[in-house]
Design a protein around this motif. Structure first.
Motif, mmCIF file in Angstrom:
data_model
loop_
_atom_site.group_PDB
_atom_site.id
_atom_site.type_symbol
_atom_site.label_atom_id
_atom_site.label_comp_id
_atom_site.label_asym_id
_atom_site.label_seq_id
_atom_site.Cartn_x
_atom_site.Cartn_y
_atom_site.Cartn_z
ATOM 1 N N UNK A 83 0.833 -1.210 0.000
ATOM 2 C CA UNK A 83 0.000 0.000 0.000
ATOM 3 C C UNK A 83 0.865 1.257 0.000
ATOM 4 N N UNK A 84 1.913 1.250 0.836
ATOM 5 C CA UNK A 84 2.811 2.399 0.893
ATOM 6 C C UNK A 84 3.535 2.594 -0.442
ATOM 7 N N UNK A 85 3.968 1.492 -1.045
ATOM 8 C CA UNK A 85 4.644 1.573 -2.345
ATOM 9 C C UNK A 85 3.700 2.108 -3.412
ATOM 10 N N UNK A 86 2.474 1.639 -3.396
ATOM 11 C CA UNK A 86 1.489 2.110 -4.370
ATOM 12 C C UNK A 86 1.212 3.598 -4.178
ATOM 13 N N UNK A 87 1.118 4.039 -2.942
ATOM 14 C CA UNK A 87 0.901 5.458 -2.668
ATOM 15 C C UNK A 87 2.090 6.282 -3.151
ATOM 16 N N UNK A 88 3.301 5.784 -2.929
ATOM 17 C CA UNK A 88 4.508 6.495 -3.391
ATOM 18 C C UNK A 88 4.547 6.556 -4.914
ATOM 19 N N UNK A 89 4.179 5.469 -5.561
ATOM 20 C CA UNK A 89 4.121 5.460 -7.032
ATOM 21 C C UNK A 89 3.107 6.490 -7.514
ATOM 22 N N UNK A 90 1.964 6.570 -6.844
ATOM 23 C CA UNK A 90 0.955 7.572 -7.198
ATOM 24 C C UNK A 90 1.483 8.981 -7.043
ATOM 25 N N UNK A 91 2.192 9.238 -5.931
ATOM 26 C CA UNK A 91 2.773 10.581 -5.724
ATOM 27 C C UNK A 91 3.806 10.894 -6.797
ATOM 28 N N UNK A 92 4.667 9.922 -7.103
ATOM 29 C CA UNK A 92 5.688 10.137 -8.137
ATOM 30 C C UNK A 92 5.055 10.347 -9.514
ATOM 31 N N UNK A 93 4.001 9.597 -9.795
ATOM 32 C CA UNK A 93 3.299 9.750 -11.075
ATOM 33 C C UNK A 93 2.700 11.152 -11.181
ATOM 34 N N UNK A 96 5.515 13.629 -11.701
ATOM 35 C CA UNK A 96 6.022 13.531 -13.069
ATOM 36 C C UNK A 96 5.060 14.185 -14.055
ATOM 37 N N UNK A 97 3.754 13.969 -13.850
ATOM 38 C CA UNK A 97 2.757 14.585 -14.727
ATOM 39 C C UNK A 97 2.800 16.108 -14.601
ATOM 40 N N UNK A 98 2.943 16.612 -13.371
ATOM 41 C CA UNK A 98 3.023 18.056 -13.156
ATOM 42 C C UNK A 98 4.267 18.631 -13.829
ATOM 43 N N UNK A 103 6.755 21.575 -18.298
ATOM 44 C CA UNK A 103 7.696 21.645 -19.421
ATOM 45 C C UNK A 103 6.981 21.900 -20.744
ATOM 46 N N UNK A 104 5.806 21.320 -20.924
ATOM 47 C CA UNK A 104 5.034 21.584 -22.145
ATOM 48 C C UNK A 104 4.633 23.053 -22.214
ATOM 49 N N UNK A 105 4.231 23.616 -21.070
ATOM 50 C CA UNK A 105 3.875 25.037 -21.033
ATOM 51 C C UNK A 105 5.092 25.901 -21.316
ATOM 52 N N UNK A 106 6.247 25.529 -20.768
ATOM 53 C CA UNK A 106 7.490 26.267 -21.036
ATOM 54 C C UNK A 106 7.821 26.237 -22.520
#
Length: 166
Positions: A83-93, A96-98, A103-106
């Protein structure tokens, strides 16, 4: 029996004893519950308790019952780690999306015309035309030889159009 009750985790005690009472009173046919147990030497352990009644008296109360208790501490720890790993993956995702969105806006700010680059008079004229037609709601015909970049001009017009999200 009192030893077991005394070592039930305080946060689980009421729930487990309530279910046990329902089983023995006849309001519950079978019991299957996970709870924490404060083992005197091993510390907090997760247990899975399954129980049932084999014989009841005339009033429906249990006379004979059975139970099986399994230590599921390692399984619970593994589930929590997952669960903790999945939550960390979600935060990293999300991060990364942000960053990708930033970068696309830049890139849109630095290169508002997409992949069209250059400073020659001909390119400047094309980019000026792209800026003029992008703000209108009209159909545009782009013509030119094969490989001249018609797709890039069309993409630049589309990107600069008011209907396109930034």
């Amino acid at each position: 029996m009192q030893f077991w009750i005394d070592h039930l985790h305080p946060d689980d005690r009421q729930r487990v004893l309530g279910l046990r009472e329902e089983l023995h009173d006849g309001r519950l046919e079978e019991l299957a519950v996970d709870y924490r147990y404060l083992h005197p030497t091993l510390g907090e352990r997760w247990l899975h308790h399954q129980a049932g009644v084999t014989t009841r008296d005339a009033t429906g109360h249990s006379v004979r019952s059975y139970g099986v208790v399994r230590d599921i501490t390692e399984r619970r720890r593994s589930e929590e780690t997952l669960r903790e790993s999945l939550a960390e993956i979600g935060r990293l995702k999300d991060r990364l999306q942000a960053e990708a969105d930033y970068l696309k806006a830049e890139i849109r700010v630095i290169h508002p015309h997409g992949e069209i680059t250059g400073q020659s008079p001909a390119i400047r004229k094309v980019l000026h035309s792209v800026n003029q037609v992008a703000s209108t709601d009209s159909t545009v015909l782009i013509s030119g030889e094969t490989g001249s970049g018609k797709e890039l001009v069309a993409a630049a017009i589309h990107q600069l159009s008011p209907g396109e999200p930034a």
